[in-house]
Design an enzyme around this catalytic site. Sequence first.
Site, PDB file in Angstrom:
ATOM      1  N   GLY A 203      -1.400  -7.613   3.241  1.00 10.97           N
ATOM      2  CA  GLY A 203      -1.128  -6.193   3.427  1.00 10.97           C
ATOM      3  C   GLY A 203      -0.213  -5.971   4.617  1.00 10.97           C
ATOM      4  N   GLY A 204      -0.819  -5.626   5.769  1.00  8.09           N
ATOM      5  CA  GLY A 204      -0.067  -5.253   6.970  1.00  8.09           C
ATOM      6  C   GLY A 204       1.099  -6.166   7.305  1.00  8.09           C
TER       7      GLY A 204
ATOM      8  N   HIS B  12      -8.488  -3.128  -6.319  1.00 12.94           N
ATOM      9  CA  HIS B  12      -8.393  -3.310  -4.862  1.00 12.94           C
ATOM     10  C   HIS B  12      -9.537  -2.536  -4.203  1.00 12.94           C
ATOM     11  CE1 HIS B  12      -7.036  -3.005  -0.732  1.00 12.94           C
ATOM     12  NE2 HIS B  12      -6.291  -4.065  -0.973  1.00 12.94           N
TER      13      HIS B  12
ATOM     14  N   GLU C 197     -11.025 -10.673  -1.296  1.00 15.04           N
ATOM     15  CA  GLU C 197     -10.696  -9.925  -0.079  1.00 15.04           C
ATOM     16  C   GLU C 197     -11.968  -9.347   0.531  1.00 15.04           C
ATOM     17  OE1 GLU C 197      -6.317  -8.517  -0.064  1.00 15.04           O
ATOM     18  OE2 GLU C 197      -7.505  -7.059  -1.150  1.00 15.04           O
TER      19      GLU C 197
ATOM     20  N   LYS D 123       0.859  -1.202   0.000  1.00 16.68           N
ATOM     21  CA  LYS D 123       0.000   0.000   0.000  1.00 16.68           C
ATOM     22  C   LYS D 123       0.894   1.250   0.000  1.00 16.68           C
ATOM     23  CE  LYS D 123      -3.516  -2.811   2.081  1.00 16.68           C
ATOM     24  NZ  LYS D 123      -4.747  -2.917   2.857  1.00 16.68           N
TER      25      LYS D 123
ATOM     26  N   SER E  43      -6.186  -9.552   6.497  1.00 16.92           N
ATOM     27  CA  SER E  43      -5.560  -9.898   7.781  1.00 16.92           C
ATOM     28  C   SER E  43      -4.859 -11.255   7.777  1.00 16.92           C
ATOM     29  CB  SER E  43      -6.591  -9.819   8.919  1.00 16.92           C
ATOM     30  OG  SER E  43      -7.098  -8.497   9.034  1.00 16.92           O
TER      31      SER E  43
HETATM   32  P1  PGA Z   1      -4.331  -6.653   5.258  1.00 19.22           P
HETATM   33  O1  PGA Z   1      -4.556  -6.084   3.763  1.00 19.22           O
HETATM   34  O2  PGA Z   1      -3.519  -7.919   5.122  1.00 19.22           O
HETATM   35  O3  PGA Z   1      -3.604  -5.571   5.983  1.00 19.22           O
HETATM   36  O4  PGA Z   1      -5.690  -6.940   5.803  1.00 19.22           O
HETATM   37  C1  PGA Z   1      -4.819  -6.934   2.683  1.00 19.22           C
HETATM   38  C2  PGA Z   1      -5.037  -6.121   1.419  1.00 19.22           C
HETATM   39  O5  PGA Z   1      -5.680  -5.072   1.480  1.00 19.22           O
HETATM   40  O6  PGA Z   1      -4.570  -6.506   0.326  1.00 19.22           O
END
Ligand code: PGA
Length: 256
Positions: free
Chosen positions: A239-240, A101, A173, A12, A218
């Site tokens: 993501g995170g 996304h 997602e 991101k 997540s």
């Molecule tokens: P997240 O993000 O793993 O932080 O939930 C996933 C994404 O938005 O691709």
Amino acid sequence: MSRLPLAVANWKMHRTPDEAAVYAERFRERMAPHAADLDRRFEVAIAPPFPALDRLGRALSGSGLALAAQNVHPELEGAFTGEVSRGMLEALGCRYVLVGHSERRQLFGEDDAFVAAKVKGLVGSSVRPILCVGETLAERERDATLEVVGRQLGCVLDAAGDALGSRLVVAYEPIWAIGTGRTATPELAQDVHAGLRERLVDRLGGIGREIRILYGGSVKPANAGELLARPDIDGVLVGGASLDPDAFAAICTENA
Ligand code: PGA
């Protein structure tokens, strides 16, 4: 049908080019013991912000780890201030690009038609789309999940047909699971993946069985394994947790 699992890091709007180079060094170190035949067991891609693509691409060179972008414009070039074309991503050696996304859809107003045009614009390109689909909490609560993700996928298949073949990647997602620490249970995710698979096979025949469907929302080292064990979960979009090279390497190597 065996589908090569794919893990994608979505950074991101995080990390400068210098920080990306530091990450790459650490990540390669962590992946090194598994590098020999990793590409036959598990594919790995990292999607940094645009300014870090060049630097990260150079830092990953020769590693077999792929470069991905977070967005692309449908047109090849033109007066589109702030946008990036597929040719620019090809020139940097990107193998994948995220398209549609939920943050693009929700915060930047991208609708199904625009997302479909982006995917269509990648027909014939070396850059492969990762089409993101997913429902809001309200849509899940009124039992509309399959209707929503089916519509999001259907628009893309209407626009691009089977021209992408198995180069298309889909990422499910659920919006309520993104960045919230709330992951879909493996059963719940598998149900949606199976619904998406059915639609892919209906529209594309055998190719639909070759298309990979990733789960995102997540994902972390503690839950990646049970998700990836499900028959229609062919990879993860992270993501995170992907901002930590150790955590992302653990997701990739413990499940390869
Ligand atoms: P997240 O993000 O793993 O932080 O939930 C996933 C994404 O938005 O691709």
